[in-house]
Structures are given as structure tokens and as C-alpha cells.
Design an enzyme around this catalytic site. Sequence first.
Site, PDB file in Angstrom:
ATOM      1  N   LYS A  11      -2.313 -27.063 -33.743  1.00 40.07           N
ATOM      2  CA  LYS A  11      -1.264 -26.046 -33.650  1.00 40.07           C
ATOM      3  C   LYS A  11      -1.821 -24.725 -33.099  1.00 40.07           C
ATOM      4  O   LYS A  11      -3.040 -24.549 -32.995  1.00 40.07           O
ATOM      5  CB  LYS A  11      -0.651 -25.851 -35.042  1.00 40.07           C
ATOM      6  CG  LYS A  11       0.065 -27.093 -35.573  1.00 40.07           C
ATOM      7  CD  LYS A  11       0.759 -26.792 -36.894  1.00 40.07           C
ATOM      8  CE  LYS A  11       1.522 -28.009 -37.405  1.00 40.07           C
ATOM      9  NZ  LYS A  11       2.273 -27.684 -38.647  1.00 40.07           N
ATOM     10  N   TYR A  51      10.905 -30.176 -34.088  1.00 32.92           N
ATOM     11  CA  TYR A  51      11.071 -30.000 -35.537  1.00 32.92           C
ATOM     12  C   TYR A  51      12.540 -30.062 -35.959  1.00 32.92           C
ATOM     13  O   TYR A  51      12.881 -29.552 -37.034  1.00 32.92           O
ATOM     14  CB  TYR A  51      10.430 -28.690 -35.979  1.00 32.92           C
ATOM     15  CG  TYR A  51       8.918 -28.779 -36.101  1.00 32.92           C
ATOM     16  CD1 TYR A  51       8.327 -29.529 -37.126  1.00 32.92           C
ATOM     17  CD2 TYR A  51       8.078 -28.143 -35.197  1.00 32.92           C
ATOM     18  CE1 TYR A  51       6.947 -29.632 -37.241  1.00 32.92           C
ATOM     19  CE2 TYR A  51       6.695 -28.241 -35.308  1.00 32.92           C
ATOM     20  CZ  TYR A  51       6.144 -28.977 -36.338  1.00 32.92           C
ATOM     21  OH  TYR A  51       4.775 -29.080 -36.453  1.00 32.92           O
ATOM     22  N   PHE A  59      12.566 -22.196 -43.441  1.00 35.11           N
ATOM     23  CA  PHE A  59      11.429 -21.767 -42.618  1.00 35.11           C
ATOM     24  C   PHE A  59      11.550 -22.203 -41.156  1.00 35.11           C
ATOM     25  O   PHE A  59      10.659 -21.945 -40.361  1.00 35.11           O
ATOM     26  CB  PHE A  59      10.114 -22.283 -43.212  1.00 35.11           C
ATOM     27  CG  PHE A  59      10.030 -23.798 -43.365  1.00 35.11           C
ATOM     28  CD1 PHE A  59       9.738 -24.612 -42.279  1.00 35.11           C
ATOM     29  CD2 PHE A  59      10.248 -24.401 -44.597  1.00 35.11           C
ATOM     30  CE1 PHE A  59       9.658 -25.993 -42.413  1.00 35.11           C
ATOM     31  CE2 PHE A  59      10.168 -25.780 -44.749  1.00 35.11           C
ATOM     32  CZ  PHE A  59       9.877 -26.579 -43.641  1.00 35.11           C
ATOM     33  N   ARG A 104      -7.021 -29.253 -42.994  1.00 31.68           N
ATOM     34  CA  ARG A 104      -6.262 -28.055 -43.372  1.00 31.68           C
ATOM     35  C   ARG A 104      -7.052 -27.197 -44.364  1.00 31.68           C
ATOM     36  O   ARG A 104      -6.983 -25.966 -44.316  1.00 31.68           O
ATOM     37  CB  ARG A 104      -4.894 -28.456 -43.914  1.00 31.68           C
ATOM     38  CG  ARG A 104      -3.934 -28.831 -42.768  1.00 31.68           C
ATOM     39  CD  ARG A 104      -2.693 -29.500 -43.278  1.00 31.68           C
ATOM     40  NE  ARG A 104      -1.642 -29.582 -42.256  1.00 31.68           N
ATOM     41  CZ  ARG A 104      -0.544 -30.315 -42.403  1.00 31.68           C
ATOM     42  NH1 ARG A 104      -0.350 -31.024 -43.510  1.00 31.68           N
ATOM     43  NH2 ARG A 104       0.363 -30.351 -41.445  1.00 31.68           N
ATOM     44  N   ASN A 114      -0.872 -24.084 -40.241  1.00 29.91           N
ATOM     45  CA  ASN A 114      -1.748 -24.996 -40.982  1.00 29.91           C
ATOM     46  C   ASN A 114      -2.560 -25.934 -40.073  1.00 29.91           C
ATOM     47  O   ASN A 114      -2.817 -27.084 -40.415  1.00 29.91           O
ATOM     48  CB  ASN A 114      -0.959 -25.753 -42.055  1.00 29.91           C
ATOM     49  CG  ASN A 114       0.192 -26.554 -41.484  1.00 29.91           C
ATOM     50  OD1 ASN A 114       0.395 -26.581 -40.271  1.00 29.91           O
ATOM     51  ND2 ASN A 114       0.931 -27.226 -42.338  1.00 29.91           N
ATOM     52  N   HIS A 117      -0.757 -30.915 -36.990  1.00 33.14           N
ATOM     53  CA  HIS A 117       0.386 -31.761 -37.348  1.00 33.14           C
ATOM     54  C   HIS A 117      -0.118 -33.187 -37.537  1.00 33.14           C
ATOM     55  O   HIS A 117      -1.097 -33.588 -36.909  1.00 33.14           O
ATOM     56  CB  HIS A 117       1.414 -31.741 -36.205  1.00 33.14           C
ATOM     57  CG  HIS A 117       2.496 -32.769 -36.366  1.00 33.14           C
ATOM     58  ND1 HIS A 117       3.580 -32.576 -37.194  1.00 33.14           N
ATOM     59  CD2 HIS A 117       2.643 -34.014 -35.837  1.00 33.14           C
ATOM     60  CE1 HIS A 117       4.349 -33.662 -37.158  1.00 33.14           C
ATOM     61  NE2 HIS A 117       3.801 -34.539 -36.337  1.00 33.14           N
ATOM     62  N   GLU A 128       7.165 -39.115 -31.666  1.00 32.17           N
ATOM     63  CA  GLU A 128       6.435 -37.886 -31.342  1.00 32.17           C
ATOM     64  C   GLU A 128       5.456 -38.106 -30.180  1.00 32.17           C
ATOM     65  O   GLU A 128       5.290 -37.223 -29.331  1.00 32.17           O
ATOM     66  CB  GLU A 128       5.713 -37.383 -32.588  1.00 32.17           C
ATOM     67  CG  GLU A 128       6.701 -36.872 -33.634  1.00 32.17           C
ATOM     68  CD  GLU A 128       6.107 -36.652 -35.019  1.00 32.17           C
ATOM     69  OE1 GLU A 128       6.878 -36.282 -35.919  1.00 32.17           O
ATOM     70  OE2 GLU A 128       4.890 -36.850 -35.203  1.00 32.17           O
TER      71      GLU A 128
HETATM   72  P1  IDP Z   1       3.700 -31.599 -42.794  1.00 29.57           P
HETATM   73  O1  IDP Z   1       3.289 -30.914 -41.503  1.00 29.57           O
HETATM   74  O2  IDP Z   1       2.592 -31.580 -43.807  1.00 29.57           O
HETATM   75  O3  IDP Z   1       4.261 -32.981 -42.575  1.00 29.57           O
HETATM   76  P2  IDP Z   1       6.445 -30.720 -43.228  1.00 29.57           P
HETATM   77  O4  IDP Z   1       7.083 -30.612 -44.563  1.00 29.57           O
HETATM   78  O5  IDP Z   1       6.833 -31.857 -42.345  1.00 29.57           O
HETATM   79  O6  IDP Z   1       4.850 -30.698 -43.454  1.00 29.57           O
HETATM   80  O7  IDP Z   1       6.717 -29.352 -42.480  1.00 29.57           O
HETATM   81  C1  IDP Z   1       6.475 -29.222 -41.093  1.00 29.57           C
HETATM   82  C2  IDP Z   1       5.750 -27.921 -40.850  1.00 29.57           C
HETATM   83  O8  IDP Z   1       6.603 -26.830 -41.233  1.00 29.57           O
HETATM   84  C3  IDP Z   1       4.483 -27.697 -41.686  1.00 29.57           C
HETATM   85  O9  IDP Z   1       3.353 -28.344 -41.165  1.00 29.57           O
HETATM   86  C4  IDP Z   1       4.355 -26.195 -41.640  1.00 29.57           C
HETATM   87  O10 IDP Z   1       3.830 -25.743 -40.392  1.00 29.57           O
HETATM   88  C5  IDP Z   1       5.813 -25.766 -41.755  1.00 29.57           C
HETATM   89  N1  IDP Z   1       6.218 -25.551 -43.153  1.00 29.57           N
HETATM   90  C6  IDP Z   1       6.445 -26.499 -44.098  1.00 29.57           C
HETATM   91  N2  IDP Z   1       6.803 -25.951 -45.279  1.00 29.57           N
HETATM   92  C7  IDP Z   1       6.795 -24.613 -45.072  1.00 29.57           C
HETATM   93  C8  IDP Z   1       7.099 -23.479 -45.911  1.00 29.57           C
HETATM   94  O11 IDP Z   1       7.425 -23.607 -47.105  1.00 29.57           O
HETATM   95  N3  IDP Z   1       6.974 -22.250 -45.332  1.00 29.57           N
HETATM   96  C9  IDP Z   1       6.617 -22.076 -44.032  1.00 29.57           C
HETATM   97  N4  IDP Z   1       6.356 -23.097 -43.209  1.00 29.57           N
HETATM   98  C10 IDP Z   1       6.439 -24.353 -43.717  1.00 29.57           C
HETATM   99 MG    MG Z   2       5.957 -33.564 -41.563  1.00 31.48          MG
END
Ligand code: IDP
Ligand code: MG
Length: 139
Positions: A11, A51, A59, A104, A114, A117, A128
Site C-alpha cells: 500500500k 474496495y 472508513f 503489518r 497498514n 493488502h 483482485e
Molecule cells: P484486511 O485488509 O485486513 O482484510 P478489511 O477489514 O478488509 O481488512 O479492511 C480493508 C482495509 O480498510 C484495511 O486493510 C485498512 O486499510 C482499512 N480499514 C479497515 N478497518 C479500518 C478502520 O477501522 N479504520 C480505518 N481503516 C480501516
Molecule cells: Mg479484507
Amino acid sequence: MSTNRTFTMIKPDGVQNGHIGAILNHITQAGFTIIAMKYTRLTTERAGEFYAVHSARPFYNDLVKYMSSGPIVAVILEKENAVEDFRNVIGATDPTKAEKGTIRNLYAKSIEANAVHGSDSDENAAIEGNFFFSMLERF
Ligand code: IDP
Ligand code: MG
């Protein structure tokens, strides 16, 4: 049944903080083979599309803005049980909760920025991968 491919992105924070090499090294040391790789950038429209599944989440708008804020590296990876194994290699979404030694834990800045992905299912790994690469760009 699990397939042997998953999809990842380094990212914008991972790229901007100079972690491309370390993250790719971590991934290949964990036994994954790179099938296709691209240094590119998402427009806000493309980030929104990628997304779209999160469009109802609070978010989402910030996430789309962040994911289009700088270049990313898109990668298709191969390994037995790729999706599940890669989720273990990257760790929890929130880096403060990610297990020690995960990507991470080592490189992420925040729950949003983070570092990487990782696809959450075989079906999404295929969707994807197709989002970034044509058939001709894969081995
Ligand atoms: P993942 O990447 O671990 O699968 P997901 O729940 O699919 O997590 O969320 C996609 C992306 O959205 C996350 O990797 C992160 O960049 C962002 N994200 C997820 N939860 C939050 C949050 O609570 N606050 C801000 N950004 C978030
Ligand atoms: Mg995810």
C-alpha cells in the site's frame, strides 16, 4: 477447497516508507512465488471500485483517498494454501494487534495505513488479480 494463488498490494505507506524491498523479501522468504507484479497507482475511482465491498463502512471515504494517495505495488503470489498462509504472514488488520514478526507488525503505521493488502478468499484472490493483470501478464 483452497487454490494456490493469492493477491497482495504493497500500500502507499509501504511504498512511501521505503519498504518495498523488505516486504517482497519477507514474502518470498515465507515461500511465496511472484507470478505477476506491477508498480502502479490507483485513481480514486479505481480505489473505490477495488474496495466497493466496504462502501457502507464509516472508513470507506478515507480509505479510498489514502489508497489513491501514492504508488502501490500489485502482486499475484503462488504457494500451497496461499490465501490462508498469506493472511498469517501479514497479521491482523490493526498493526497493534498483529502478531510479532508479521508484515503489518513490522511495517504498518496504523489500522488504515497498514502496509499490505491480502485477499480474504480464493474467489476474491481471483477477482483482485484480474483487477490488475491481464492473462498475458501472468506466468
Ligand atoms: P484486511 O485488509 O485486513 O482484510 P478489511 O477489514 O478488509 O481488512 O479492511 C480493508 C482495509 O480498510 C484495511 O486493510 C485498512 O486499510 C482499512 N480499514 C479497515 N478497518 C479500518 C478502520 O477501522 N479504520 C480505518 N481503516 C480501516
Ligand atoms: Mg479484507
